[in-house]
Design a protein around this motif. Structure first.
Motif, PDB file in Angstrom:
ATOM      1  N   TRP A   1      13.180  16.057  -8.266  1.00 28.17           N
ATOM      2  CA  TRP A   1      11.982  15.973  -9.106  1.00 28.17           C
ATOM      3  C   TRP A   1      11.319  14.605  -8.930  1.00 28.17           C
ATOM      4  O   TRP A   1      11.947  13.577  -9.191  1.00 28.17           O
ATOM      5  CB  TRP A   1      12.320  16.173 -10.586  1.00 28.17           C
ATOM      6  N   PHE A   2      10.073  14.619  -8.503  1.00 26.45           N
ATOM      7  CA  PHE A   2       9.233  13.429  -8.566  1.00 26.45           C
ATOM      8  C   PHE A   2       8.585  13.394  -9.948  1.00 26.45           C
ATOM      9  O   PHE A   2       8.139  14.432 -10.448  1.00 26.45           O
ATOM     10  CB  PHE A   2       8.125  13.490  -7.509  1.00 26.45           C
TER      11      PHE A   2
ATOM     12  N   TYR B   1       0.690  12.202  -2.298  1.00 27.26           N
ATOM     13  CA  TYR B   1       0.590  12.433  -0.855  1.00 27.26           C
ATOM     14  C   TYR B   1       1.846  11.943  -0.131  1.00 27.26           C
ATOM     15  O   TYR B   1       2.334  12.597   0.799  1.00 27.26           O
ATOM     16  CB  TYR B   1      -0.654  11.754  -0.288  1.00 27.26           C
ATOM     17  N   GLU B   2       2.375  10.804  -0.538  1.00 30.26           N
ATOM     18  CA  GLU B   2       3.603  10.310   0.086  1.00 30.26           C
ATOM     19  C   GLU B   2       4.802  11.193  -0.252  1.00 30.26           C
ATOM     20  O   GLU B   2       5.691  11.401   0.579  1.00 30.26           O
ATOM     21  CB  GLU B   2       3.881   8.867  -0.336  1.00 30.26           C
TER      22      GLU B   2
ATOM     23  N   VAL C   1      -0.988  19.591  -1.812  1.00 30.12           N
ATOM     24  CA  VAL C   1       0.146  19.210  -0.952  1.00 30.12           C
ATOM     25  C   VAL C   1       1.288  20.214  -1.007  1.00 30.12           C
ATOM     26  O   VAL C   1       2.318  20.032  -0.355  1.00 30.12           O
ATOM     27  CB  VAL C   1       0.676  17.794  -1.304  1.00 30.12           C
ATOM     28  N   GLY C   2       1.134  21.278  -1.795  1.00 29.41           N
ATOM     29  CA  GLY C   2       2.115  22.357  -1.780  1.00 29.41           C
ATOM     30  C   GLY C   2       3.284  22.195  -2.723  1.00 29.41           C
ATOM     31  O   GLY C   2       4.379  22.723  -2.456  1.00 29.41           O
ATOM     32  N   ALA C   3       3.097  21.493  -3.842  1.00 29.17           N
ATOM     33  CA  ALA C   3       4.177  21.401  -4.831  1.00 29.17           C
ATOM     34  C   ALA C   3       4.525  22.801  -5.324  1.00 29.17           C
ATOM     35  O   ALA C   3       3.646  23.604  -5.639  1.00 29.17           O
ATOM     36  CB  ALA C   3       3.753  20.522  -6.000  1.00 29.17           C
ATOM     37  N   VAL C   4       5.811  23.104  -5.379  1.00 27.43           N
ATOM     38  CA  VAL C   4       6.264  24.445  -5.754  1.00 27.43           C
ATOM     39  C   VAL C   4       6.219  24.634  -7.269  1.00 27.43           C
ATOM     40  O   VAL C   4       5.854  25.699  -7.776  1.00 27.43           O
ATOM     41  CB  VAL C   4       7.692  24.697  -5.220  1.00 27.43           C
ATOM     42  N   LYS C   5       6.581  23.591  -7.989  1.00 23.82           N
ATOM     43  CA  LYS C   5       6.583  23.671  -9.455  1.00 23.82           C
ATOM     44  C   LYS C   5       6.076  22.358 -10.024  1.00 23.82           C
ATOM     45  O   LYS C   5       6.434  21.283  -9.538  1.00 23.82           O
ATOM     46  CB  LYS C   5       7.987  23.973  -9.970  1.00 23.82           C
ATOM     47  N   ILE C   6       5.250  22.457 -11.071  1.00 20.41           N
ATOM     48  CA  ILE C   6       4.665  21.282 -11.716  1.00 20.41           C
ATOM     49  C   ILE C   6       4.901  21.398 -13.213  1.00 20.41           C
ATOM     50  O   ILE C   6       4.681  22.460 -13.800  1.00 20.41           O
ATOM     51  CB  ILE C   6       3.147  21.196 -11.443  1.00 20.41           C
TER      52      ILE C   6
ATOM     53  N   ARG D   1       0.823  -1.224   0.000  1.00 22.92           N
ATOM     54  CA  ARG D   1       0.000   0.000   0.000  1.00 22.92           C
ATOM     55  C   ARG D   1       0.847   1.259   0.000  1.00 22.92           C
ATOM     56  O   ARG D   1       0.315   2.362  -0.166  1.00 22.92           O
ATOM     57  CB  ARG D   1      -0.955  -0.007   1.193  1.00 22.92           C
ATOM     58  N   PHE D   2       2.151   1.113   0.190  1.00 16.49           N
ATOM     59  CA  PHE D   2       3.038   2.274   0.216  1.00 16.49           C
ATOM     60  C   PHE D   2       3.912   2.327  -1.037  1.00 16.49           C
ATOM     61  O   PHE D   2       4.147   1.315  -1.697  1.00 16.49           O
ATOM     62  CB  PHE D   2       3.936   2.241   1.453  1.00 16.49           C
ATOM     63  N   ILE D   3       4.401   3.516  -1.321  1.00 18.07           N
ATOM     64  CA  ILE D   3       5.240   3.734  -2.502  1.00 18.07           C
ATOM     65  C   ILE D   3       6.639   4.171  -2.094  1.00 18.07           C
ATOM     66  O   ILE D   3       7.637   3.528  -2.452  1.00 18.07           O
ATOM     67  CB  ILE D   3       4.570   4.763  -3.443  1.00 18.07           C
TER      68      ILE D   3
END
Length: 318
Positions: free
Chosen positions: A262-263, A251-252, A283-288, A177-179
């Protein structure tokens, strides 16, 4: 004899070595078993009238072996029956576009070498992303999977190709269930994560999609398709499907804001982007970033996000 022309697949990344039609003569020279799967191409007027049957999983696997030998100096690559056999040109595109994203915060220079470490979520049994990333840019990787058999096969590939031993490490995700939990340790710093998430929400949905895909390739309808690119359950579907998996990933990721530059993740369904952007903003990503890719008639994309501000990005040391 018709004159030989060169057809460039301009939709692929400019550094992708698979932009031109396959040189089957060279590929067969490097991997003689491929000769067993060569057939005439009745649907082209281009420079080559030979191809393989892309609905045949053995043919696809043999082509991959030949490409890995010819372009990536990988010997004795193999995967167990029914595991995902990825189309290498598309996988290479993802790697090369990630290199461009990294270059943007590195004075336009693609960072190279083993100090650039990537995290491959769902490395599968094929180990393709780490192989391409290491060959093209010298990067190192941690490959994770929830499937012990997939991890064991990656170990065989690495052991059969000594140049990969120091470059690729593997880790079993023991809680499906986790990444990122259990994987990213406090001392870890990854330049990027990479992922090809499960597309479907159930085995039934995956089977229906596979049936359509194979019928299109074979031009013959069947209710029991053979998976040309294969795929185990964990590779093809999960509860919640693609959007559920990516939402969990986002979320993780927010719990490791300083440990990954970078994710990134592939997004096969364009209609999922609105929900993905909404969750990233939450979730507050700064750049997408959304990077579009194309291979033939197929279009795809990946989404990349970071929690680091511009100064932090530029101060990241590879």
């Amino acid at each position: 004899m018709k004159p030989k022309t060169t057809t460039e697949k301009t939709s692929l990344h400019p550094r992708n070595p698979h932009r031109f039609r396959y040189d089957f003569e060279q590929l067969i020279s490097n991997c003689p078993e491929l000769k067993n799967f060569i057939t005439s191409n009745k649907h082209t007027t281009e420079d080559s009238d030979i191809t393989i049957d892309f609905s045949n999983p053995d043919a696809v696997k043999s082509l991959n072996k030949a490409l890995l030998i010819s372009h990536y100096n990988i010997q004795n690559w193999d995967i167990p029956s029914s595991y995902l056999c990825p189309p290498i040109p598309g996988r290479a595109d993802y790697i090369h576009y990630i290199a461009d994203v990294l270059a943007e915060t590195n004075n336009g220079i693609i960072p190279k070498g083993t100090t650039v470490e990537g995290l491959d979520i769902g490395v599968g049994a094929n180990c393709i992303y780490p192989i391409i990333g290491n060959s093209a840019y010298g990067w190192s990787f941690v490959g994770t999977d929830i499937d012990e058999n997939a991890i064991q096969n990656c170990k065989k590939i690495i052991q059969n190709n000594p140049k990969l031993i120091e470059a690729i490490s593997l880790q079993l995700q023991t809680e499906s269930r986790f990444i990122f939990k259990n994987i990213i340790a406090p001392e870890d710093k990854f330049a990027f994560t990479i992922c090809n998430p499960p597309f479907h929400a159930s085995a039934e949905e995956a089977n229906k999609a596979t049936t359509r895909k194979v019928n299109n390739l074979q031009h013959v309808k069947t209710s029991k398709p053979v998976l040309n690119f294969g795929g185990q359950n964990a590779e093809l579907w999960c509860n919640g499907g693609e959007i559920g998996f990516i939402t969990q990933m986002i979320y993780e990721s927010a719990k490791y804001p300083q440990q990954v530059l970078w994710f990134t993740t592939l997004v096969s369904k364009k209609e999922n982007l609105t929900s993905i952007y909404r969750t990233l903003n939450k979730v507050g990503a700064v750049k997408i970033k959304t990077i579009d890719m194309a291979q033939g008639q197929k279009t795809s994309r990946f989404v990349a996000w970071t929690f680091l501000n511009e100064t932090q990005q530029k101060n990241w040391t590879f």
